[in-house]
Design an enzyme around this catalytic site. Structure first.
Site, PDB file in Angstrom:
ATOM      1  CG  HIS A 205      -0.396   0.292   2.516  1.00 27.17           C
ATOM      2  ND1 HIS A 205      -0.076  -0.682   3.428  1.00 27.17           N
ATOM      3  CD2 HIS A 205      -0.080   1.462   3.114  1.00 27.17           C
ATOM      4  CE1 HIS A 205       0.402  -0.128   4.524  1.00 27.17           C
ATOM      5  NE2 HIS A 205       0.417   1.182   4.359  1.00 27.17           N
TER       6      HIS A 205
ATOM      7  CG  ASP B 126       0.095  -4.005   2.912  1.00 29.32           C
ATOM      8  OD1 ASP B 126       0.259  -3.413   1.824  1.00 29.32           O
ATOM      9  OD2 ASP B 126       0.052  -3.431   4.007  1.00 29.32           O
TER      10      ASP B 126
ATOM     11  N   GLY C  34       3.434   6.639   7.752  1.00 27.86           N
ATOM     12  CA  GLY C  34       4.840   6.822   7.406  1.00 27.86           C
ATOM     13  C   GLY C  34       5.715   5.705   7.944  1.00 27.86           C
ATOM     14  CG  ASN C  35       6.288   4.223  12.035  1.00 28.63           C
ATOM     15  OD1 ASN C  35       5.744   5.016  12.795  1.00 28.63           O
ATOM     16  ND2 ASN C  35       7.576   3.932  12.108  1.00 28.63           N
ATOM     17  CB  SER C  36       3.140   1.809   6.146  1.00 31.08           C
ATOM     18  OG  SER C  36       1.966   1.977   6.890  1.00 31.08           O
TER      19      SER C  36
ATOM     20  N   GLY D 254     -12.397 -22.981  -4.012  1.00 32.16           N
ATOM     21  CA  GLY D 254     -13.710 -22.491  -4.419  1.00 32.16           C
ATOM     22  C   GLY D 254     -14.829 -22.726  -3.434  1.00 32.16           C
ATOM     23  CB  VAL D 255     -15.389 -23.684  -0.147  1.00 32.31           C
ATOM     24  CG1 VAL D 255     -15.533 -25.029  -0.818  1.00 32.31           C
ATOM     25  CG2 VAL D 255     -14.025 -23.547   0.523  1.00 32.31           C
TER      26      VAL D 255
ATOM     27  CB  ILE E 152     -15.032 -21.090   4.792  1.00 29.25           C
ATOM     28  CG1 ILE E 152     -13.990 -19.968   4.683  1.00 29.25           C
ATOM     29  CG2 ILE E 152     -14.744 -22.219   3.817  1.00 29.25           C
ATOM     30  CD1 ILE E 152     -12.570 -20.434   4.988  1.00 29.25           C
TER      31      ILE E 152
END
Length: 486
Positions: free
Chosen positions: A130, A160, A229-231, A287-288, A290
């Protein structure tokens, strides 16, 4: 019998054997001094860690050209003040003579800031997806103030995690730690650029491991101060090793509120290996749809304890349907490994190479059954960067650009309505909203699609706070936004 009486600094003994008074008195008088020593040892000194890891932590600045529709040249006064306050260039109309909209000089620039850390001496850097999403230009600044233009190697929105590359040699690098040895209560530190304050160090303890927030990967939860900014910056253990990537905070306001989340570095490195090899991540799927198994359901159907993943729906023509799975099945094991919760199935299957045959143990109508399933491939993420055919962002007082959810997204999210955030700026970004969030209601009005969202927002009182019901991953939370940023 003996009685210990403390009065100020005087210690008096009453004892039947006066001969031992001096010896015992000396021992007890020394005790307060000894008791204070453990408290001193419990206070860590992080200076060595900062000197060791700090040189490999970088600042990442992003720039993105924002196309402005000529028909939206006029800007709301409240938004104009917000732009001025934060130094954001005011949107300007594309000149009438330039019908193709290719005049870069007339396009405002959106800027962002994040952090990262150097994996290899030749300039490979890990950060959050991001942080670099949609960027036209990436600038990496090292602690020694050298600056480099960076290229995106690959980004994976679901985890991410992203990799960028700068052209340099002999760079300092981080050491990768063993997340398995990390314990709750241990000290950790973060280094990054909160609010663009480069090389900021914060410290705290590990609050929890394997924290499930509804995202694809489980998180390390800490109380380390993390802010915008820490990301993308590293979470570091007391041996100077990176054990996580600082990624999220839990906050009603968008600022640090005592709870921070980091991506475990072992999971991030697995993603990075694929990004480095092919620029994208390949994941498995069966393809379930849940859901969690509640205690009441487990007891009522004879399962005993809540475990596994309950199948709520099976996608047509999916690997699960071909294998014979049915709605109502409880998947309790994946290749012999017990599934404690529903997310264990999602994460386990996603880590399996498509085309691999796996065994599922299913609890159906009071009995266990083994079923073989050939794992399919999850739909690949679109390449990171700008979409040439992306719609022109609609302007509104919340700073949100939204789009309709596709039928597939609604099935995956198990939603009937809602809109997905394409961009969050100004008041919305300040409140913690971000790309990928799903807006379910605005002021208790259920949102069906992007068109209705625009109508509802247009009628809001720009002087009043607005309450949104927002879904991120599997979590739903109320977020309060102040139009105009006031």
């Amino acid at each position: 019998m003996r009685v210990l009486a403390l009065a100020g600094e005087r210690i008096r003994w009453r004892c039947s054997l006066g001969a031992v008074v001096l010896g015992l008195g000396a021992f007890w008088m020394a005790t307060p001094v000894l008791a204070a020593e453990p408290a001193t040892r419990m206070l860590p000194d992080f200076t060595d860690l900062v000197e060791q890891v700090g040189p490999a932590v970088v600042n990442i600045r992003t720039e993105e050209k924002v196309h402005v529709d000529p028909r939206s040249a006029q800007i709301d006064p409240g938004m104009e003040e917000l732009f001025r306050r934060f130094g954001i260039p005011l949107p300007r109309a594309v000149p009438r003579g330039d019908d193709n909209g290719e005049s870069d000089d007339d396009e405002p620039t959106r800027r962002g800031v994040g952090s990262g850390f150097i994996l290899s001496a030749d300039g490979l850097i890990m950060t959050n997806a991001h942080v670099v999403s949609g960027a036209d230009e990436l600038t990496v600044t090292l602690p020694d103030k050298r600056e480099f233009k960076a290229k995106l190697v690959g980004a994976d929105k679901r985890s991410d995690v992203a990799l960028v590359k700068i052209e340099a040699t002999n760079l300092p690098t981080v050491k990768i730690g063993d997340v398995g040895q990390l314990k709750v209560g241990q000290w950790v530190i973060a280094i990054g650029s909160p609010f663009n304050f480069e090389n900021t160090v914060t410290a705290g303890i590990v609050s929890a491991k394997q924290r499930d927030t509804g995202e694809l990967l489980p998180f390390i939860q800490t109380d380390v101060a993390i802010n915008p900014g820490n990301s993308g910056g590293p979470l570091i253990n007391m041996r100077g090793e990176v054990v996580g990537i600082n990624s999220q905070i839990y906050s009603p306001s968008g600022g640090y509120a005592g709870i921070s989340f980091s991506i475990p570095i072992d999971e991030a490195m697995r993603v990075a290996d694929q990004l480095r090899t092919s620029g994208r991540v390949v994941r498995g799927r069966i393809g379930v749809m849940i859901a969690e198994v509640t205690r009441e359901v487990a007891e009522s159907i004879g399962l005993g304890k809540p475990q596994g993943a309950m199948v709520r729906a099976v996608e047509p023509a999916s690997p699960a349907e071909k294998a014979g799975l049915e709605a109502g099945d409880i998947i309790v094991k994946l290749d012999g490994k017990a599934l404690e919760k529903a997310s264990d199935l999602q994460r386990g299957v996603s880590a399996i190479k498509p085309g691999t045959k796996v065994n599922l143990q299913v609890f159906r109508r009071g009995a266990y059954k083994d079923m073989a399933v050939t794992v399919g491939e999850f739909e690949a993420d679109k390449p990171a960067g700008k979409d040439a055919e992306a719609p022109v962002p609609a302007r509104n007082a919340l700073g949100l650009t939204v789009d309709d959810l596709s039928d597939a997204q609604k099935r995956d999210l198990r939603l009937k309505n809602g809109v997905q955030v394409v961009k969050a700026e100004g008041p919305a970004a300040k409140s913690g909203l971000r790309e990928g969030d799903v807006i379910l209601t605005v002021e208790n009005t259920e949102i069906r699609d992007a068109k209705q969202f625009g109508v509802v927002v247009a009628k809001l009182d720009k002087k009043q706070r607005v309450t949104l019901l927002v879904r991120r991953g599997e979590w739903v939370n109320y977020v309060i936004v102040q139009p105009g940023g006031h």
